[in-house]
Scaffold this active site. Structure first.
Site, mmCIF file in Angstrom:
data_model
loop_
_atom_site.group_PDB
_atom_site.id
_atom_site.type_symbol
_atom_site.label_atom_id
_atom_site.label_comp_id
_atom_site.label_asym_id
_atom_site.label_seq_id
_atom_site.Cartn_x
_atom_site.Cartn_y
_atom_site.Cartn_z
ATOM 1 N N LYS A 66 0.830 -1.206 0.000
ATOM 2 C CA LYS A 66 0.000 0.000 0.000
ATOM 3 C C LYS A 66 0.870 1.263 0.000
ATOM 4 O O LYS A 66 2.099 1.179 0.203
ATOM 5 C CB LYS A 66 -0.930 -0.049 1.219
ATOM 6 C CG LYS A 66 -1.924 -1.218 1.173
ATOM 7 C CD LYS A 66 -2.881 -1.179 2.367
ATOM 8 C CE LYS A 66 -3.868 -2.352 2.314
ATOM 9 N NZ LYS A 66 -4.858 -2.274 3.434
ATOM 10 N N TYR A 90 -12.558 -2.772 -3.024
ATOM 11 C CA TYR A 90 -13.051 -2.813 -1.641
ATOM 12 C C TYR A 90 -14.579 -2.685 -1.575
ATOM 13 O O TYR A 90 -15.098 -2.205 -0.557
ATOM 14 C CB TYR A 90 -12.395 -1.708 -0.821
ATOM 15 C CG TYR A 90 -10.982 -2.025 -0.343
ATOM 16 C CD1 TYR A 90 -10.707 -3.215 0.352
ATOM 17 C CD2 TYR A 90 -9.937 -1.137 -0.537
ATOM 18 C CE1 TYR A 90 -9.419 -3.512 0.807
ATOM 19 C CE2 TYR A 90 -8.648 -1.418 -0.076
ATOM 20 C CZ TYR A 90 -8.401 -2.607 0.593
ATOM 21 O OH TYR A 90 -7.127 -2.887 1.058
ATOM 22 N N ASN A 142 -1.948 -0.155 6.954
ATOM 23 C CA ASN A 142 -1.376 -1.417 7.434
ATOM 24 C C ASN A 142 -0.492 -2.111 6.393
ATOM 25 O O ASN A 142 -0.330 -3.323 6.414
ATOM 26 C CB ASN A 142 -2.489 -2.336 7.944
ATOM 27 C CG ASN A 142 -3.558 -2.582 6.895
ATOM 28 O OD1 ASN A 142 -3.362 -2.262 5.719
ATOM 29 N ND2 ASN A 142 -4.674 -3.168 7.293
ATOM 30 N N HIS A 151 -1.983 -5.544 1.380
ATOM 31 C CA HIS A 151 -3.253 -6.260 1.150
ATOM 32 C C HIS A 151 -2.925 -7.657 0.658
ATOM 33 O O HIS A 151 -1.989 -7.834 -0.126
ATOM 34 C CB HIS A 151 -4.084 -5.548 0.080
ATOM 35 C CG HIS A 151 -5.216 -6.401 -0.422
ATOM 36 N ND1 HIS A 151 -6.402 -6.514 0.266
ATOM 37 C CD2 HIS A 151 -5.323 -7.224 -1.498
ATOM 38 C CE1 HIS A 151 -7.193 -7.378 -0.377
ATOM 39 N NE2 HIS A 151 -6.561 -7.815 -1.456
ATOM 40 N N GLU A 166 -9.978 -10.336 -7.641
ATOM 41 C CA GLU A 166 -9.009 -9.248 -7.506
ATOM 42 C C GLU A 166 -7.880 -9.355 -8.539
ATOM 43 O O GLU A 166 -7.406 -8.342 -9.047
ATOM 44 C CB GLU A 166 -8.409 -9.275 -6.089
ATOM 45 C CG GLU A 166 -9.449 -8.949 -5.017
ATOM 46 C CD GLU A 166 -8.937 -9.151 -3.593
ATOM 47 O OE1 GLU A 166 -7.762 -9.539 -3.416
ATOM 48 O OE2 GLU A 166 -9.723 -8.913 -2.656
HETATM 49 P P1 DAT Z 1 -7.741 -6.950 5.515
HETATM 50 O O1 DAT Z 1 -6.956 -5.902 4.775
HETATM 51 O O2 DAT Z 1 -6.958 -7.516 6.648
HETATM 52 O O3 DAT Z 1 -8.309 -8.004 4.592
HETATM 53 P P2 DAT Z 1 -10.442 -5.864 5.716
HETATM 54 O O4 DAT Z 1 -10.748 -6.516 4.414
HETATM 55 O O5 DAT Z 1 -11.382 -6.124 6.847
HETATM 56 O O6 DAT Z 1 -8.971 -6.213 6.225
HETATM 57 O O7 DAT Z 1 -10.408 -4.285 5.525
HETATM 58 C C1 DAT Z 1 -9.812 -3.726 4.375
HETATM 59 C C2 DAT Z 1 -8.979 -2.535 4.791
HETATM 60 O O8 DAT Z 1 -9.825 -1.524 5.343
HETATM 61 C C3 DAT Z 1 -7.974 -2.843 5.898
HETATM 62 O O9 DAT Z 1 -6.766 -3.370 5.392
HETATM 63 C C4 DAT Z 1 -7.799 -1.502 6.547
HETATM 64 C C5 DAT Z 1 -9.172 -0.873 6.436
HETATM 65 N N1 DAT Z 1 -9.962 -1.106 7.658
HETATM 66 C C6 DAT Z 1 -10.582 -2.261 8.010
HETATM 67 N N2 DAT Z 1 -11.218 -2.144 9.179
HETATM 68 C C7 DAT Z 1 -10.993 -0.862 9.586
HETATM 69 C C8 DAT Z 1 -11.385 -0.094 10.722
HETATM 70 N N3 DAT Z 1 -12.151 -0.603 11.691
HETATM 71 N N4 DAT Z 1 -10.948 1.194 10.810
HETATM 72 C C9 DAT Z 1 -10.185 1.730 9.845
HETATM 73 N N5 DAT Z 1 -9.791 1.073 8.734
HETATM 74 C C10 DAT Z 1 -10.186 -0.201 8.605
HETATM 75 MG MG MG Z 2 -9.829 -7.897 3.186
#
Ligand code: DAT
Ligand code: MG
Length: 143
Positions: A10, A50, A117, A120, A131
Site C-alpha cells: 500500500k 473494496y 497497514n 493487502h 481481484e
Molecule cells: P484486511 O486488509 O486484513 O483483509 P479488511 O478486508 O477487513 O482487512 O479491511 C480492508 C482494509 O480496510 C484494511 O486493510 C484496513 C481498512 N480497515 C478495516 N477495518 C478498519 C477499521 N475498523 N478502521 C479503519 N480502517 C479499517
Molecule cells: Mg480484506
C-alpha cells in the site's frame, strides 16, 4: 495445492521505503512473485476492489489512503499462497498484529481513520480470482 493471490504494497509501504523488506519476506517464505507492477490507482478501481466495505464508515478514508500514492501490485504464487500470505501479513489492525508479521513488525499506524497497514492480501480463492482479474486483466486473456 498451488494458489495465486493478489498482494498490494500500500502507499504507506512505498512511502516508507519498505518495498524491498516486504518482497524479501514473501520470497524468504518460499512464495514466488510471478507478476509485479508499481502504479497509481484510480479511485474507481479501489472502490471496486473494496466494494464489500462500501457501507463502512472507513470506506471514504480508505479510498483516499489507497489513492494517496503509488502501490506495488503483485501476483504471488505457491502452495496455499492465500493463507500463507495472510499469516505473513498479520492482523488487520496494526495495534493488534503480532510481532513477526509484516503489520506487527513494521506498521507505525496506531489509529487513523483508515488503517495504514502496509499490505493487502486476498482472503479466499473467490476473492483472489476477482481481484487478480481486476488488477492484472492482461494476465488472464479472455477474461
Ligand atoms: P484486511 O486488509 O486484513 O483483509 P479488511 O478486508 O477487513 O482487512 O479491511 C480492508 C482494509 O480496510 C484494511 O486493510 C484496513 C481498512 N480497515 C478495516 N477495518 C478498519 C477499521 N475498523 N478502521 C479503519 N480502517 C479499517
Ligand atoms: Mg480484506
Amino acid at each position: 495445492m498451488s494458489e495465486r493471490t493478489l498482494v498490494l504494497i500500500k502507499p504507506d509501504g512505498v512511502r516508507r521505503g519498505l518495498i524491498g523488506e516486504i518482497i524479501s519476506r514473501i520470497e524468504r517464505k518460499g512464495l514466488r512473485i510471478i507478476a509485479l507492477e508499481m502504479r497509481q490507482l484510480e479511485r474507481s478501481l479501489v472502490e471496486e476492489h473494496y466494494a464489500e466495505h462500501a457501507d463502512k464508515p472507513f470506506f471514504g478514508p480508505l479510498v483516499d489512503f489507497m489513492t494517496s500514492g503509488p502501490v506495488v501490485a503483485m501476483i504471488v504464487e505457491g502452495p496455499q499462497a492465500i493463507s500463507v500470505f495472510r499469516t505473513l501479513a498479520g492482523a488487520t489492525d496494526p495495534v493488534k498484529a503480532a510481532p513477526g508479521t509484516i503489520r506487527g513488525d513494521l506498521s507505525t499506524d496506531f489509529g487513523t481513520a483508515a488503517q495504514q497497514n502496509l499490505v493487502h492480501g486476498s482472503d479466499s480463492p473467490e476473492s483472489a480470482a476477482r481481484e487478480l482479474k481486476l488488477f492484472f486483466p492482461g494476465f488472464f486473456p479472455g477474461g
